[in-house]
Design a protein around this motif. Structure first.
Motif, PDB file in Angstrom:
ATOM      1  N   LYS A 202       0.798  -1.222   0.000  1.00  0.00           N
ATOM      2  CA  LYS A 202       0.000   0.000   0.000  1.00  0.00           C
ATOM      3  C   LYS A 202       0.834   1.276   0.000  1.00  0.00           C
ATOM      4  O   LYS A 202       0.262   2.360  -0.089  1.00  0.00           O
ATOM      5  CB  LYS A 202      -0.901   0.004   1.241  1.00  0.00           C
ATOM      6  N   ILE A 203       2.152   1.181   0.125  1.00  0.00           N
ATOM      7  CA  ILE A 203       2.964   2.397   0.177  1.00  0.00           C
ATOM      8  C   ILE A 203       2.779   3.242  -1.084  1.00  0.00           C
ATOM      9  O   ILE A 203       2.654   4.466  -1.024  1.00  0.00           O
ATOM     10  CB  ILE A 203       4.454   2.046   0.388  1.00  0.00           C
ATOM     11  N   GLY A 204       2.770   2.579  -2.231  1.00  0.00           N
ATOM     12  CA  GLY A 204       2.577   3.307  -3.490  1.00  0.00           C
ATOM     13  C   GLY A 204       1.258   4.053  -3.506  1.00  0.00           C
ATOM     14  O   GLY A 204       1.187   5.218  -3.933  1.00  0.00           O
ATOM     15  N   LEU A 205       0.195   3.412  -3.018  1.00  0.00           N
ATOM     16  CA  LEU A 205      -1.119   4.054  -2.988  1.00  0.00           C
ATOM     17  C   LEU A 205      -1.137   5.229  -2.015  1.00  0.00           C
ATOM     18  O   LEU A 205      -1.722   6.282  -2.301  1.00  0.00           O
ATOM     19  CB  LEU A 205      -2.182   3.026  -2.585  1.00  0.00           C
ATOM     20  N   ILE A 206      -0.488   5.058  -0.867  1.00  0.00           N
ATOM     21  CA  ILE A 206      -0.458   6.124   0.142  1.00  0.00           C
ATOM     22  C   ILE A 206       0.258   7.360  -0.406  1.00  0.00           C
ATOM     23  O   ILE A 206      -0.231   8.491  -0.271  1.00  0.00           O
ATOM     24  CB  ILE A 206       0.213   5.624   1.434  1.00  0.00           C
ATOM     25  N   PHE A 207       1.406   7.165  -1.053  1.00  0.00           N
ATOM     26  CA  PHE A 207       2.139   8.306  -1.593  1.00  0.00           C
ATOM     27  C   PHE A 207       1.446   8.884  -2.826  1.00  0.00           C
ATOM     28  O   PHE A 207       1.495  10.098  -3.058  1.00  0.00           O
ATOM     29  CB  PHE A 207       3.577   7.904  -1.923  1.00  0.00           C
ATOM     30  N   ALA A 208       0.808   8.027  -3.609  1.00  0.00           N
ATOM     31  CA  ALA A 208       0.058   8.536  -4.761  1.00  0.00           C
ATOM     32  C   ALA A 208      -1.092   9.419  -4.289  1.00  0.00           C
ATOM     33  O   ALA A 208      -1.387  10.464  -4.901  1.00  0.00           O
ATOM     34  CB  ALA A 208      -0.476   7.370  -5.597  1.00  0.00           C
ATOM     35  N   SER A 209      -1.743   8.999  -3.199  1.00  0.00           N
ATOM     36  CA  SER A 209      -2.826   9.803  -2.640  1.00  0.00           C
ATOM     37  C   SER A 209      -2.306  11.160  -2.170  1.00  0.00           C
ATOM     38  O   SER A 209      -2.942  12.203  -2.401  1.00  0.00           O
ATOM     39  CB  SER A 209      -3.470   9.037  -1.472  1.00  0.00           C
ATOM     40  N   PHE A 210      -1.133  11.158  -1.532  1.00  0.00           N
ATOM     41  CA  PHE A 210      -0.538  12.414  -1.060  1.00  0.00           C
ATOM     42  C   PHE A 210      -0.187  13.331  -2.232  1.00  0.00           C
ATOM     43  O   PHE A 210      -0.484  14.534  -2.201  1.00  0.00           O
ATOM     44  CB  PHE A 210       0.708  12.100  -0.239  1.00  0.00           C
ATOM     45  N   MET A 211       0.426  12.778  -3.265  1.00  0.00           N
ATOM     46  CA  MET A 211       0.809  13.588  -4.429  1.00  0.00           C
ATOM     47  C   MET A 211      -0.415  14.111  -5.165  1.00  0.00           C
ATOM     48  O   MET A 211      -0.413  15.235  -5.681  1.00  0.00           O
ATOM     49  CB  MET A 211       1.691  12.761  -5.366  1.00  0.00           C
ATOM     50  N   LEU A 212      -1.462  13.301  -5.236  1.00  0.00           N
ATOM     51  CA  LEU A 212      -2.704  13.761  -5.859  1.00  0.00           C
ATOM     52  C   LEU A 212      -3.297  14.919  -5.078  1.00  0.00           C
ATOM     53  O   LEU A 212      -3.797  15.899  -5.660  1.00  0.00           O
ATOM     54  CB  LEU A 212      -3.710  12.597  -5.926  1.00  0.00           C
ATOM     55  N   GLY A 213      -3.230  14.826  -3.750  1.00  0.00           N
ATOM     56  CA  GLY A 213      -3.695  15.936  -2.924  1.00  0.00           C
ATOM     57  C   GLY A 213      -2.866  17.189  -3.138  1.00  0.00           C
ATOM     58  O   GLY A 213      -3.407  18.302  -3.196  1.00  0.00           O
ATOM     59  N   LEU A 214      -1.532  17.037  -3.267  1.00  0.00           N
ATOM     60  CA  LEU A 214      -0.671  18.196  -3.551  1.00  0.00           C
ATOM     61  C   LEU A 214      -1.076  18.888  -4.844  1.00  0.00           C
ATOM     62  O   LEU A 214      -1.185  20.117  -4.901  1.00  0.00           O
ATOM     63  CB  LEU A 214       0.790  17.741  -3.653  1.00  0.00           C
ATOM     64  N   ALA A 215      -1.299  18.088  -5.882  1.00  0.00           N
ATOM     65  CA  ALA A 215      -1.678  18.658  -7.182  1.00  0.00           C
ATOM     66  C   ALA A 215      -3.022  19.369  -7.093  1.00  0.00           C
ATOM     67  O   ALA A 215      -3.195  20.487  -7.602  1.00  0.00           O
ATOM     68  CB  ALA A 215      -1.724  17.554  -8.240  1.00  0.00           C
ATOM     69  N   GLY A 216      -3.991  18.714  -6.419  1.00  0.00           N
ATOM     70  CA  GLY A 216      -5.314  19.328  -6.286  1.00  0.00           C
ATOM     71  C   GLY A 216      -5.277  20.606  -5.472  1.00  0.00           C
ATOM     72  O   GLY A 216      -5.921  21.604  -5.817  1.00  0.00           O
ATOM     73  N   GLY A 217      -4.515  20.595  -4.377  1.00  0.00           N
ATOM     74  CA  GLY A 217      -4.408  21.793  -3.552  1.00  0.00           C
ATOM     75  C   GLY A 217      -3.734  22.934  -4.284  1.00  0.00           C
ATOM     76  O   GLY A 217      -4.156  24.098  -4.171  1.00  0.00           O
TER      77      GLY A 217
END
Length: 353
Positions: A202-217
């Motif tokens: 799940k590490i890839g999913l956790i970091f992908a979620s964080f990066m997606l949030g960065l882009a959206g923010g």
């Protein structure tokens, strides 16, 4: 079974084994440790089952008709040498005295810290490094909180009397945001491992979620800048949101129904907050300096330095020594203090911002 030594137990090794023994002792009535290059812990809820007498074990093997290839009458007497066992038990008892070793818990993995101390002693002969780890073991989260309060009190005084503090609060907030978001990422990863028993998948999913949030923010912040909203107020709200997130995270992790989906969303929330702050900080600071490119690079550098420090300090010291909950509360206090600086930052109240 954990890595150990058959004949000599160093202080660091005894502390590590003592932490495991003390943890098991809180749950089981009888504990036996078998020394060797790998030290084996045996635990039973009641007395009378475990024994160091190899003859009793040999009789049990015979009575039960066990066809064992390695654990036999030739192997057992060598492994159950009472001199080694007594020496090991004495070292462990000395290590678990009052105020010595802590208990290894899910959200406060002290065993990890003692293991790290042990390996650092094996990899270097520097007494300074050993002394440093010993001091870290004795630090209280309250002491860190007091240091933070003192530091920010000093910064408040400096800002009042210095003309060079135009963007100080905003630059500092970018550093603490990088520190906090990475700290919270490490917390989420370790908490996931604790609660679900695995994490690598799940590490890839956790970091992908964080990066997606960065882009959206970031995208949301750019649009807000284009609409001419009050940047100072929006920036302070983002800082306050990060503070609330830090304080609320320990309670969210304790919710029994907190499933894997929630853990996938938590990094995105932190990413959105951090992503919003960077464009807003650039716009606010650019109003006070001539070289906008220079300030953007400086803010990005401060953000990366904070993230690097957050990942290193959190994984190596904060979580093992303070625990996940205290680590989150310290992050919340840090962001609350920065929020206080932002409230008093006159430079944020420029006409355009």
């Amino acid at each position: 079974g954990v890595t150990s030594s058959a004949d000599y137990i160093s202080g660091g090794q005894a502390q590590f084994l003592g932490c495991l023994y003390k943890t098991l002792k809180g749950e089981f009535g009888d504990i036996k440790i078998l020394p060797g290059d790998t030290a084996f812990f045996f635990a039973s809820p009641s007395a009378g089952i475990l024994t160091y007498d190899h003859r009793i074990l040999e009789n049990r093997i015979t009575e039960r008709g066990l066809d064992l290839r390695f654990v036999n009458s030739h192997y057992l007497p060598d492994k159950f040498q009472m001199m080694r066992i007594e020496d090991l038990e004495k070292s462990v008892r000395d290590a678990i005295g009052p105020g010595h070793t802590g208990i290894n818990r899910d959200f406060k993995p002290m065993g990890y810290f003692y293991d790290m101390v042990l390996w650092s002693a094996r990899l270097t002969h520097s007494s300074r490094l050993k002394d440093f780890f010993k001091k870290m073991d004795g630090i209280d989260p309250g002491a860190i909180a007091v240091v933070l309060l003192g530091a920010f009190a000093g910064l408040s005084v400096f800002r009042r009397f210095s003309r060079r503090s135009k963007n100080m609060a905003v630059v500092l907030s970018m550093g603490t945001t990088g520190f906090s978001t990475m700290l919270l990422q490490v917390v989420i990863i370790i908490a996931f491992q604790v609660l679900f028993g695995y994490v690598y998948q799940k590490i890839g999913l956790i970091f992908a979620s964080f990066m997606l949030g960065l882009a959206g923010g970031s995208l949301a912040a750019v649009r807000l800048v284009g609409k001419g909203v009050r940047l100072a107020g929006t920036y302070r709200k983002a800082q306050l949101a990060l503070c609330i997130y830090s304080f609320a995270l320990p309670f969210v992790l304790r919710i029994p129904v907190a499933g894997e989906i929630i853990f996938s969303l938590l990094p995105a929330v932190a990413g959105i907050i951090g992503g919003m702050q960077f464009p807003l900080a650039n716009k606010i600071c650019a109003a006070n300096v001539k070289d906008a490119g220079k300030i953007a690079g400086s803010l990005y550098g401060v953000d990366l330095i904070g993230a690097c420090a957050g990942a290193l300090v959190t994984s190596a010291f904060f979580i093992p020594v303070f625990g996940i909950e205290a680590t989150c509360y310290l992050a919340g206090l840090l962001n609350l203090l920065v929020f206080g600086l932002l409230l008093n930052e006159n430079q944020l109240f420029l006409s355009k911002t």
